[in-house]
Design an enzyme around this catalytic site. Structure first.
Site, mmCIF file in Angstrom:
data_model
loop_
_atom_site.group_PDB
_atom_site.id
_atom_site.type_symbol
_atom_site.label_atom_id
_atom_site.label_comp_id
_atom_site.label_asym_id
_atom_site.label_seq_id
_atom_site.Cartn_x
_atom_site.Cartn_y
_atom_site.Cartn_z
ATOM 1 N N ARG A 46 -24.823 -10.182 -49.241
ATOM 2 C CA ARG A 46 -26.022 -10.991 -48.948
ATOM 3 C C ARG A 46 -25.725 -11.917 -47.780
ATOM 4 O O ARG A 46 -26.534 -12.121 -46.897
ATOM 5 C CB ARG A 46 -26.485 -11.800 -50.168
ATOM 6 C CG ARG A 46 -27.628 -12.742 -49.787
ATOM 7 C CD ARG A 46 -28.393 -13.410 -50.928
ATOM 8 N NE ARG A 46 -27.679 -13.556 -52.166
ATOM 9 C CZ ARG A 46 -26.717 -14.472 -52.399
ATOM 10 N NH1 ARG A 46 -26.378 -15.339 -51.465
ATOM 11 N NH2 ARG A 46 -26.120 -14.509 -53.562
ATOM 12 N N TYR A 98 -51.967 -11.195 -37.249
ATOM 13 C CA TYR A 98 -51.583 -10.116 -38.161
ATOM 14 C C TYR A 98 -51.972 -10.522 -39.595
ATOM 15 O O TYR A 98 -51.638 -11.626 -40.045
ATOM 16 C CB TYR A 98 -50.076 -9.860 -38.059
ATOM 17 C CG TYR A 98 -49.607 -8.819 -39.047
ATOM 18 C CD1 TYR A 98 -49.965 -7.489 -38.898
ATOM 19 C CD2 TYR A 98 -48.832 -9.174 -40.147
ATOM 20 C CE1 TYR A 98 -49.557 -6.536 -39.809
ATOM 21 C CE2 TYR A 98 -48.424 -8.212 -41.070
ATOM 22 C CZ TYR A 98 -48.791 -6.897 -40.890
ATOM 23 O OH TYR A 98 -48.397 -5.959 -41.800
ATOM 24 N N ASP A 170 -44.228 -14.030 -32.391
ATOM 25 C CA ASP A 170 -44.147 -12.709 -33.009
ATOM 26 C C ASP A 170 -44.208 -11.702 -31.863
ATOM 27 O O ASP A 170 -45.261 -11.498 -31.260
ATOM 28 C CB ASP A 170 -45.326 -12.543 -33.991
ATOM 29 C CG ASP A 170 -45.312 -11.197 -34.706
ATOM 30 O OD1 ASP A 170 -44.687 -10.253 -34.192
ATOM 31 O OD2 ASP A 170 -45.962 -11.091 -35.765
ATOM 32 N N LYS A 195 -41.832 -1.553 -36.597
ATOM 33 C CA LYS A 195 -42.732 -0.979 -35.590
ATOM 34 C C LYS A 195 -41.920 -0.399 -34.420
ATOM 35 O O LYS A 195 -41.206 0.547 -34.617
ATOM 36 C CB LYS A 195 -43.729 -2.047 -35.148
ATOM 37 C CG LYS A 195 -44.336 -2.871 -36.304
ATOM 38 C CD LYS A 195 -45.182 -2.063 -37.265
ATOM 39 C CE LYS A 195 -45.505 -2.793 -38.562
ATOM 40 N NZ LYS A 195 -46.092 -4.111 -38.421
#
Ligand SMILES: *Cc1c(COP(=O)(O)O)cnc(C)c1O
Length: 379
Positions: A46, A98, A170, A195
């Site tokens: 982690r 978004y 973003d 994406k």
């Protein structure tokens, strides 16, 4: 190093153990220690994982940043940024946002006492009008989804410096191939690597990149404390995707231009939203901050007919009707019934999402096949 070289080599050395050219997938949760606390830099996955680390370095390198952090999704990356805030803080964001970011802001963080202003951000005077003592973060998405508005990152960076705020961008739609927000004054760049960075529609992953060490430390603390990391296999897939980002983007841009021009000349089309057109309202900003205009295009048909738009997307064969974007394959979506269906029609139309609006993620197939497909579906 220049961009195309960084996309392939940035942050990656041949593996120390056997010299493997691609960073191995370190599918492990833990690492052997010689004596308590003594290890080779990795104690628990982690906190650190070599494959994720290679990806974080690669993304930092192509965004011209110093520190990268990878997460289980784009939204997990945005979530980490919002955890920098305190109850009472205010955020200024674009109204044409978004949908998942909007949901995270309004359905989760609003109830923790954070206030969001969703405004038109094309005019920096309008942004400044919303800044007060409680404002802590400006959240920019450019080009916006699905209206393809362009926000001036440099102007936002100037405002952020002036008022001592964080500016987060973003950069999912543009990718660092087209624009590098940290160089334009942003503090944090965020990606849905799902994406274009991944580029093959086979992985969900998010990332942040910053230049400042203190900010990186705070975000790393949140990443490790909240735990929304990505696994080594997914890190590997995005690393592999990034190696062809520049070549893919070049073709996305070429095909995007051809599709935009085809649509603009079609008698049944009312309007094409693509920042490469000289008559796009923010074309000059796009020209200044982007290298090219990308493969994302929206368009509406004359008469604004809901059923007609549905018929067009249903009749497409090469374009797949699907959510998401940025993969090698062309996708089409109908925002009014898909991504923006939960927004009341009146509010939706206020930001330009008409019933007939169709959004395309133009892929890297042969352009003749893409245009022939659009032509048969529209006609
Ligand atoms: C997809 C997307 C996100 C969210 O990313 P996930 O990887 O799906 O969590 C955020 N911003 C933009 C612009 C996106 O397209």
């Amino acid at each position: 190093m220049k961009f195309n070289t960084k996309a392939i080599h940035g942050g990656q050395e041949p593996d120390l153990a056997y010299g493997s050219v691609m960073p191995p997938i370190y599918q492990t949760s833990t690492y052997a220690q010689t004596t308590p606390g003594e290890h080779k830099g990795y104690a628990y996955s982690r906190s650190h994982n070599p494959t994720r680390h290679a990806l974080e370095n690669s993304i930092a390198s192509i965004e011209n940043g110093h520190f990268g952090l990878a997460f289980g999704s784009g939204l997990a990356a945005i979530d980490a940024i919002l955890k920098l805030l305190q109850p009472g803080d205010e955020v200024i964001s674009t109204s044409d946002l978004y949908g998942g970011s909007y949901r995270l802001f309004t359905s989760i963080y609003k109830k923790f006492g954070i206030k969001f202003h969703f405004i038109g951000m094309q005019d920096s005077e309008n942004i400044e009008a919303y800044i007060n003592k409680k404002t802590k973060l400006i959240w920019v998405e450019t080009p916006t989804n699905p209206m393809m508005n362009i926000i001036d990152i440099k102007a936002c960076g100037f405002l952020a410096k002036k008022h001592n705020l964080l500016l987060a961008v973003d950069n999912t739609f543009a990718t660092p191939y087209l624009q590098q927000p940290l160089d334009l004054g942003a503090d944090i760049v965020m990606h849905s690597a799902t994406k274009y960075l991944g580029g093959h529609s086979d992985v969900v992953l998010g990332a942040l990149v910053v230049k400042d060490k203190e900010l990186a430390d705070k975000l790393y603390f949140i990443q490790n404390a909240s735990g929304a990391i990505c696994g080594p296999q997914d890190s590997f897939l995005v690393l592999r995707g990034i190696k062809t980002l520049h070549v893919r983007m070049q073709r996305h841009c070429e095909n995007g231009r051809a599709v935009a021009e085809y649509l603009a000349n079609h008698p049944k089309i009312e309007k094409v939203y693509w920042p490469g057109f000289e008559n796009h309202p923010n074309h000059s900003v796009a020209k200044a901050q982007m290298k090219d205009y990308g493969g994302m295009i929206s368009f509406s048909t004359k008469g604004n007919n809901f059923e007609e738009a549905i018929k067009i997307v249903e009749n497409l064969n090469v374009f797949t009707l699907a959510e998401s974007l940025g993969g090698v394959e062309s996708l089409a979506g109908h925002p009014a019934s898909m991504t923006h269906a939960s927004i009341p029609k009146e509010d939706r139309e206020k930001i330009g999402v008409l019933d007939s609006l169709i959004r395309l993620s133009v892929g890297i197939e042969d352009i003749d096949d893409l245009i022939a497909d659009l032509n048969q579906a529209i006609n």
